[in-house]
Design a protein around this motif. Structure first.
Motif, PDB file in Angstrom:
ATOM      1  N   ARG A 181       0.850  -1.181   0.000  1.00  0.00           N
ATOM      2  CA  ARG A 181       0.000   0.000   0.000  1.00  0.00           C
ATOM      3  C   ARG A 181       0.892   1.240   0.000  1.00  0.00           C
ATOM      4  N   ILE A 182       0.475   2.241  -0.775  1.00  0.00           N
ATOM      5  CA  ILE A 182       1.249   3.468  -0.920  1.00  0.00           C
ATOM      6  C   ILE A 182       0.405   4.643  -0.455  1.00  0.00           C
ATOM      7  N   VAL A 183       0.955   5.456   0.433  1.00  0.00           N
ATOM      8  CA  VAL A 183       0.294   6.668   0.895  1.00  0.00           C
ATOM      9  C   VAL A 183       1.303   7.812   0.827  1.00  0.00           C
ATOM     10  N   GLY A 184       0.804   9.028   0.914  1.00  0.00           N
ATOM     11  CA  GLY A 184       1.679  10.189   0.885  1.00  0.00           C
ATOM     12  C   GLY A 184       0.885  11.465   0.693  1.00  0.00           C
ATOM     13  N   ASP A 185       1.578  12.577   0.632  1.00  0.00           N
ATOM     14  CA  ASP A 185       0.919  13.869   0.463  1.00  0.00           C
ATOM     15  C   ASP A 185       0.845  14.295  -0.993  1.00  0.00           C
ATOM     16  N   PHE A 186       1.082  13.374  -1.918  1.00  0.00           N
ATOM     17  CA  PHE A 186       0.986  13.675  -3.338  1.00  0.00           C
ATOM     18  C   PHE A 186      -0.413  13.323  -3.843  1.00  0.00           C
ATOM     19  N   PRO A 187      -0.873  13.915  -4.964  1.00  0.00           N
ATOM     20  CA  PRO A 187      -2.163  13.521  -5.544  1.00  0.00           C
ATOM     21  C   PRO A 187      -2.152  12.046  -5.925  1.00  0.00           C
ATOM     22  N   TYR A 188      -3.198  11.338  -5.558  1.00  0.00           N
ATOM     23  CA  TYR A 188      -3.207   9.888  -5.747  1.00  0.00           C
ATOM     24  C   TYR A 188      -3.276   9.484  -7.217  1.00  0.00           C
ATOM     25  N   ASP A 189      -3.725  10.399  -8.088  1.00  0.00           N
ATOM     26  CA  ASP A 189      -3.765  10.022  -9.505  1.00  0.00           C
ATOM     27  C   ASP A 189      -2.379  10.011 -10.131  1.00  0.00           C
ATOM     28  N   TRP A 190      -1.352  10.439  -9.394  1.00  0.00           N
ATOM     29  CA  TRP A 190       0.011  10.336  -9.905  1.00  0.00           C
ATOM     30  C   TRP A 190       0.502   8.894  -9.908  1.00  0.00           C
ATOM     31  N   CYS A 191       0.055   8.115  -8.943  1.00  0.00           N
ATOM     32  CA  CYS A 191       0.583   6.765  -8.744  1.00  0.00           C
ATOM     33  C   CYS A 191      -0.200   5.760  -9.580  1.00  0.00           C
ATOM     34  N   GLU A 192       0.527   5.001 -10.409  1.00  0.00           N
ATOM     35  CA  GLU A 192      -0.091   3.968 -11.232  1.00  0.00           C
ATOM     36  C   GLU A 192       0.221   2.594 -10.626  1.00  0.00           C
ATOM     37  N   TRP A 193      -0.425   2.300  -9.505  1.00  0.00           N
ATOM     38  CA  TRP A 193      -0.207   1.030  -8.826  1.00  0.00           C
ATOM     39  C   TRP A 193      -1.548   0.503  -8.339  1.00  0.00           C
ATOM     40  N   THR A 194      -1.851  -0.721  -8.666  1.00  0.00           N
ATOM     41  CA  THR A 194      -3.077  -1.372  -8.209  1.00  0.00           C
ATOM     42  C   THR A 194      -2.735  -2.790  -7.761  1.00  0.00           C
ATOM     43  N   GLN A 195      -3.155  -3.142  -6.569  1.00  0.00           N
ATOM     44  CA  GLN A 195      -3.015  -4.508  -6.047  1.00  0.00           C
ATOM     45  C   GLN A 195      -4.191  -4.750  -5.105  1.00  0.00           C
ATOM     46  N   PRO A 196      -5.348  -5.060  -5.655  1.00  0.00           N
ATOM     47  CA  PRO A 196      -6.536  -5.180  -4.805  1.00  0.00           C
ATOM     48  C   PRO A 196      -6.485  -6.363  -3.848  1.00  0.00           C
ATOM     49  N   ASN A 197      -5.738  -7.419  -4.193  1.00  0.00           N
ATOM     50  CA  ASN A 197      -5.721  -8.623  -3.379  1.00  0.00           C
ATOM     51  C   ASN A 197      -4.298  -8.971  -2.948  1.00  0.00           C
ATOM     52  N   PHE A 198      -4.195  -9.818  -1.935  1.00  0.00           N
ATOM     53  CA  PHE A 198      -2.903 -10.318  -1.485  1.00  0.00           C
ATOM     54  C   PHE A 198      -2.340 -11.282  -2.527  1.00  0.00           C
ATOM     55  N   GLU A 199      -1.021 -11.277  -2.668  1.00  0.00           N
ATOM     56  CA  GLU A 199      -0.329 -12.178  -3.580  1.00  0.00           C
ATOM     57  C   GLU A 199       0.594 -13.089  -2.774  1.00  0.00           C
ATOM     58  N   GLU A 200       0.831 -14.282  -3.304  1.00  0.00           N
ATOM     59  CA  GLU A 200       1.658 -15.256  -2.594  1.00  0.00           C
ATOM     60  C   GLU A 200       3.100 -15.187  -3.083  1.00  0.00           C
TER      61      GLU A 200
END
Length: 331
Positions: free
Chosen positions: A70-89
């Protein structure tokens, strides 16, 4: 509330694929990592370009793990192109690499809406956090986190002409960027000056000047694309003015018809011939119309032309003493 696990079961490293030059000497070693590989925790972002952070995960436990980032920060979220809706093994001793993309809008520095009314200063440095969670059947638990910074800087090629000492100073880069934005449009115009002088690629506002340059009279009855081609071929049309070739080329440029569908024929094309003749085809009895020719246009059903404009074009191109007939045939 999720809890952090103190023992190391998942080693991570984070590497900036575009480290800024002014921060190139600021390296750090990831805490709890098996390696002592120095990395940079600052990512340089140029408006309109993609910046990348490389995430590397190593499962040092003796069992498979279910992980999520998960990525958080004080930048606009539309800058980040990352999606991982589920856990991966991730299997034991397996190495997983992921690329995290960031993209700043191309008008970042021009768009005044990004200014916060409470803070009129333009923010160009942002802080981000990456959290790694694992799921072992209970509530997801935080096991690792990393902090990195996003540095938004304008596109600046003029820095390449400065010594390294000056390129490492952020203020110098932003100052030189002002000069680049002021002079670069003029430099780009000079580099592509040929395109401004070609009627096919020239801006629409420049066409009257190019037409005047070659002595061509623009006609609003023609669409812009036909006028471009006519202006470009004006010198050729002048050279062949009053000839069959010139008239066919003129009609071809206007109508867009292939030359095979534009025919110009005279009643006596072979002149005086002794031998066999055929009345009505290559010979006639009495009368006749000297200096007369026939223009034939073979049109497809989908083609539409202005007959009045075609006649006006023929009048301009033909010799003044000639007469003609226009025949428009539908194929």
């Amino acid at each position: 509330m999720s809890q952090a696990i103190s023992r190391e079961i998942l080693a991570i490293s984070l590497t900036s694929m575009q480290p800024p030059e002014e921060a190139a000497s600021t390296n750090l070693t990831l805490k709890d990592s098996k390696t002592d590989e120095p990395i940079n925790n600052e990512l340089l972002l140029r408006p309109g370009e993609v910046g990348q952070m490389l995430l590397r995960l190593v499962n040092v436990a003796n069992r498979p793990l279910q992980w999520q980032l998960r990525i958080v920060g004080d930048f606009p979220y539309d800058w980040c192109e990352w999606t991982q809706p589920n856990f991966e093994e991730i299997a034991p001793n397996q190495i997983v690499e992921r690329v995290i993309n960031f993209k700043v809008k191309v008008d970042f520095f021009e768009n005044q809406l990004i200014l916060n009314p409470e803070n009129p200063l333009l923010q160009i440095n942002y802080q981000s956090q990456i959290y790694i969670y694992i799921d072992e059947g209970r509530e997801p638990q935080l096991i690792q986190y990393r902090i990195f910074h996003l540095l938004v800087r304008p596109n600046n090629t003029y820095l390449n002409f400065l010594p390294t000492l000056y390129r490492e100073v952020d203020f110098i880069g932003r100052f030189v960027s002002i000069l680049e934005q002021a002079f670069d449009p003029a430099v780009q115009t000079l580099d592509t000056l040929w395109a401004y002088l070609d009627p096919i690629t020239a801006p629409k506002a420049l066409l009257p000047f190019l037409a005047h340059w070659v002595g061509w009279e623009m006609d609003n009855r023609w669409d812009i694309e036909r006028q471009r081609h006519l202006i470009r071929n004006a010198i050729i049309l002048y050279r062949w003015h009053g000839t069959r070739y010139g008239l066919r080329l003129y009609l071809h440029l206007y109508t867009g018809l292939p030359l095979e569908q534009i025919q110009i024929r005279e009643i006596f094309e072979q002149g005086f011939v002794l031998g066999s003749t055929y009345i009505g085809e290559d010979s006639m009895l009495g009368g006749g119309r000297p200096y007369h020719f026939i223009v034939e246009l073979d049109l497809e059903p989908s083609n539409q032309i202005d007959e009045g404009l075609v006649r006006d074009m023929i009048e301009r191109q033909k010799p003044a003493f000639c007469t003609y007939d226009l025949e428009i045939n539908n194929l």
